[in-house]
Design an enzyme around this catalytic site. Sequence first.
Site, PDB file in Angstrom:
ATOM      1  CB  ILE A 163      68.637  93.527 126.075  1.00  0.00           C
ATOM      2  CG1 ILE A 163      68.914  93.485 127.588  1.00  0.00           C
ATOM      3  CG2 ILE A 163      69.050  92.206 125.421  1.00  0.00           C
ATOM      4  CD1 ILE A 163      68.114  92.473 128.361  1.00  0.00           C
ATOM      5  CG  ASP A 182      61.517 100.837 120.959  1.00  0.00           C
ATOM      6  OD1 ASP A 182      62.285 100.086 121.580  1.00  0.00           O
ATOM      7  OD2 ASP A 182      60.705 101.589 121.531  1.00  0.00           O
ATOM      8  CB  ALA A 253      66.553  86.301 125.343  1.00  0.00           C
ATOM      9  CB  ALA A 254      61.867  89.731 125.615  1.00  0.00           C
ATOM     10  NE  ARG A 255      59.535  89.262 132.230  1.00  0.00           N
ATOM     11  CZ  ARG A 255      60.765  89.098 132.710  1.00  0.00           C
ATOM     12  NH1 ARG A 255      61.641  88.334 132.065  1.00  0.00           N
ATOM     13  NH2 ARG A 255      61.152  89.689 133.824  1.00  0.00           N
ATOM     14  CG  ASP A 279      66.624  82.397 128.195  1.00  0.00           C
ATOM     15  OD1 ASP A 279      67.040  81.284 128.592  1.00  0.00           O
ATOM     16  OD2 ASP A 279      66.816  83.450 128.816  1.00  0.00           O
ATOM     17  CD  GLU A 284      60.312  81.759 132.589  1.00  0.00           C
ATOM     18  OE1 GLU A 284      60.992  82.100 133.576  1.00  0.00           O
ATOM     19  OE2 GLU A 284      60.459  82.272 131.458  1.00  0.00           O
ATOM     20  CG  HIS A 307      64.212  83.351 132.538  1.00  0.00           C
ATOM     21  ND1 HIS A 307      62.957  83.835 132.812  1.00  0.00           N
ATOM     22  CD2 HIS A 307      64.992  84.455 132.403  1.00  0.00           C
ATOM     23  CE1 HIS A 307      62.978  85.153 132.848  1.00  0.00           C
ATOM     24  NE2 HIS A 307      64.211  85.555 132.597  1.00  0.00           N
ATOM     25  N   GLY A 309      69.329  83.838 130.281  1.00  0.00           N
ATOM     26  CA  GLY A 309      69.940  84.968 129.557  1.00  0.00           C
ATOM     27  C   GLY A 309      70.890  85.769 130.439  1.00  0.00           C
ATOM     28  CB  ALA A 310      70.397  87.725 133.379  1.00  0.00           C
TER      29      ALA A 310
HETATM   30  N1  LIG Z   1      66.259  86.222 129.401  1.00  0.00           N
HETATM   31  C1  LIG Z   1      66.687  86.843 130.472  1.00  0.00           C
HETATM   32  O1  LIG Z   1      67.309  86.261 131.344  1.00  0.00           O
HETATM   33  C2  LIG Z   1      66.443  88.311 130.606  1.00  0.00           C
HETATM   34  C3  LIG Z   1      67.329  89.096 131.362  1.00  0.00           C
HETATM   35  C4  LIG Z   1      67.128  90.452 131.399  1.00  0.00           C
HETATM   36  C5  LIG Z   1      66.039  91.022 130.764  1.00  0.00           C
HETATM   37  N2  LIG Z   1      65.157  90.240 130.094  1.00  0.00           N
HETATM   38  C6  LIG Z   1      64.020  90.823 129.395  1.00  0.00           C
HETATM   39  O2  LIG Z   1      64.497  91.431 128.200  1.00  0.00           O
HETATM   40  C7  LIG Z   1      63.573  92.421 127.793  1.00  0.00           C
HETATM   41  C8  LIG Z   1      64.304  93.678 127.361  1.00  0.00           C
HETATM   42  O3  LIG Z   1      64.995  94.236 128.473  1.00  0.00           O
HETATM   43  P1  LIG Z   1      65.643  95.703 128.367  1.00  0.00           P
HETATM   44  O4  LIG Z   1      66.405  95.919 129.608  1.00  0.00           O
HETATM   45  O5  LIG Z   1      66.305  95.870 127.063  1.00  0.00           O
HETATM   46  O6  LIG Z   1      64.314  96.591 128.403  1.00  0.00           O
HETATM   47  P2  LIG Z   1      64.181  98.116 127.972  1.00  0.00           P
HETATM   48  O7  LIG Z   1      63.046  98.650 128.768  1.00  0.00           O
HETATM   49  O8  LIG Z   1      65.493  98.806 128.018  1.00  0.00           O
HETATM   50  O9  LIG Z   1      63.740  98.002 126.435  1.00  0.00           O
HETATM   51  C9  LIG Z   1      62.478  97.613 126.014  1.00  0.00           C
HETATM   52  C10 LIG Z   1      62.178  98.379 124.744  1.00  0.00           C
HETATM   53  O10 LIG Z   1      60.941  97.885 124.211  1.00  0.00           O
HETATM   54  C11 LIG Z   1      60.180  98.989 123.735  1.00  0.00           C
HETATM   55  N3  LIG Z   1      58.769  98.609 123.746  1.00  0.00           N
HETATM   56  C12 LIG Z   1      58.043  98.215 124.820  1.00  0.00           C
HETATM   57  N4  LIG Z   1      56.808  97.876 124.442  1.00  0.00           N
HETATM   58  C13 LIG Z   1      56.760  98.065 123.101  1.00  0.00           C
HETATM   59  C14 LIG Z   1      55.759  97.837 122.125  1.00  0.00           C
HETATM   60  N5  LIG Z   1      54.555  97.348 122.447  1.00  0.00           N
HETATM   61  N6  LIG Z   1      56.045  98.119 120.837  1.00  0.00           N
HETATM   62  C15 LIG Z   1      57.268  98.598 120.494  1.00  0.00           C
HETATM   63  N7  LIG Z   1      58.268  98.810 121.365  1.00  0.00           N
HETATM   64  C16 LIG Z   1      58.004  98.545 122.649  1.00  0.00           C
HETATM   65  C17 LIG Z   1      60.499 100.109 124.702  1.00  0.00           C
HETATM   66  O11 LIG Z   1      60.239 101.360 124.106  1.00  0.00           O
HETATM   67  C18 LIG Z   1      61.983  99.878 124.970  1.00  0.00           C
HETATM   68  O12 LIG Z   1      62.807 100.608 124.097  1.00  0.00           O
HETATM   69  C19 LIG Z   1      62.611  92.619 128.955  1.00  0.00           C
HETATM   70  O13 LIG Z   1      61.421  91.925 128.679  1.00  0.00           O
HETATM   71  C20 LIG Z   1      63.326  91.961 130.107  1.00  0.00           C
HETATM   72  O14 LIG Z   1      62.430  91.508 131.095  1.00  0.00           O
HETATM   73  C21 LIG Z   1      65.352  88.905 129.990  1.00  0.00           C
END
Ligand SMILES: NC(=O)c1ccc[n+]([C@@H]2O[C@H](COP(=O)([O-])OP(=O)(O)OC[C@H]3O[C@@H](n4cnc5c(N)ncnc54)[C@H](O)[C@@H]3O)[C@@H](O)[C@H]2O)c1
Length: 438
Positions: A163, A182, A253-255, A279, A284, A307, A309-310
């Site tokens: 994302i 990252d 929009a992550a966690r 988000d 939640e 929440h 985003g998706a």
């Molecule tokens: N809002 C929503 O509805 C929604 C929908 C889908 C995903 N998400 C969330 O979005 C986030 C990203 O999803 P994604 O598919 O891109 O994940 P992904 O695993 O493809 O990417 C996560 C990135 O974070 C990096 N990372 C992890 N911990 C780290 C740290 N401590 N320091 C530096 N880098 C670090 C990883 O190396 C990776 O490149 C996730 O938390 C996922 O749960 C939210």
Amino acid sequence: MRFLNDHFRRALILENPHPSLDEYLREQGIEPERLPETATQDVGFVLERLREGQHDLLFKRSRFEVDDAVLEASQKLAAVMLCCIGDDSVDKDACARHGVLVMNDPVSNGRSVAEMVMGEMIGLARRLFHANEAGRQHLWTKDSLGRYELKGKVLSVIGLGNIGKQVAQLAEGFGMHIRFFDTAEVAREVGVALGWTPCKTLAEAFREADVVSLHLSAEDNRGQSNRDTITYELFSQLAQARPDNSPRLFLNAARGFLYDPDELQRAIEEGHVRAAAIDVFPDEPGSKKEEWNNPYAHLTDVVTTPHIGAATEEAQPRIAAHIAGTTRLFNVYGTVRDTVFAPRQVIGVDAEAPYWALTVVHSDARGTKKALSDAIYEAGANNIQSSHRDIPKYGIAYDVSAIDRPLSEAQLGDLVERARRISGDEAAVRALRQFEVR
Ligand SMILES: NC(=O)c1ccc[n+]([C@@H]2O[C@H](COP(=O)([O-])OP(=O)(O)OC[C@H]3O[C@@H](n4cnc5c(N)ncnc54)[C@H](O)[C@@H]3O)[C@@H](O)[C@H]2O)c1
């Protein structure tokens, strides 16, 4: 030890993934039992359904918690299929102990999240949400104060995964300069190859940015929780190295547990962060009917979404199709893709049908793999092709063998016993399935 069904017959579906999933499963001969969204709050009811139905597969989204009790309820359960990306609702150690695999959909909803983030970024930068609120009160608030273009601003993407990368690409289209943080080597290489600037520390990513967008996974690359990774100290450094009139925006929009909402609130009240779009939240609700205590409800500079985003018309059917494809590979060939135990790896064989497939989830204790090969040999079967992957982090391995004849029940029992004896591990074989590939 789980002796699994030949081909899967029954699936329990929770949390209302797209309805097209049911038809995809029926086409594979799997009967879906879909529980209403509210059932998710009644764990006792879900356990009862699993005990009675002895389902082979459990489909769910990101809320219902999978623990020992869930895994014990159906002795036939072969896998938890996540109709989402996040896997933090699943006790993965417990799944490994039970020989239950966990698969997700790491790709299908990324675009939806990235587009929402871009929409929010523009909305915050131009104060569109404020203008809309004022309009509802019949106020004409035409001015340019505190309204910004994105062009020329610096965006720091924290977590350049699926994302984060898409957000960076879209933002680049708006003329933003991209920085990223990252810890994964491959993410850094990709980011640099795309012409973006890597940051050495999180502090640098905050200091050098006009806008910070959070896209970390729930756990880091060593499996440690990312809980509270972002602190008040970081928030308070946002845009310190940027001109005084920086928009200073933060998006998540992550966690929700990546920081404490109180720390963000403090940074907003003190003016370090000018506006935010959130988000995801540490607590939640399980459904629309549950009460929600929005920690930012009193802050006019924080825009919140539930929440979503998706949650688009496009992403949900796409996820259903993808996860049904993952199910089919696993059901028909024993091939595993998108397992959260070994992301981005495919574990399977490409032997020419017909053959018999023998799939085993076993401990990675020394000797277990040998016991498996010896048992096939002793049974007089010919191992045409096999694929094996150790997953040391969870102390398990997944093994698929294409063999020219099936092992009898006694020979399968011998395999399990042999693995116990050689490895000295009582639970050496966790799950075993044998079926014909035609
Ligand atoms: N809002 C929503 O509805 C929604 C929908 C889908 C995903 N998400 C969330 O979005 C986030 C990203 O999803 P994604 O598919 O891109 O994940 P992904 O695993 O493809 O990417 C996560 C990135 O974070 C990096 N990372 C992890 N911990 C780290 C740290 N401590 N320091 C530096 N880098 C670090 C990883 O190396 C990776 O490149 C996730 O938390 C996922 O749960 C939210």
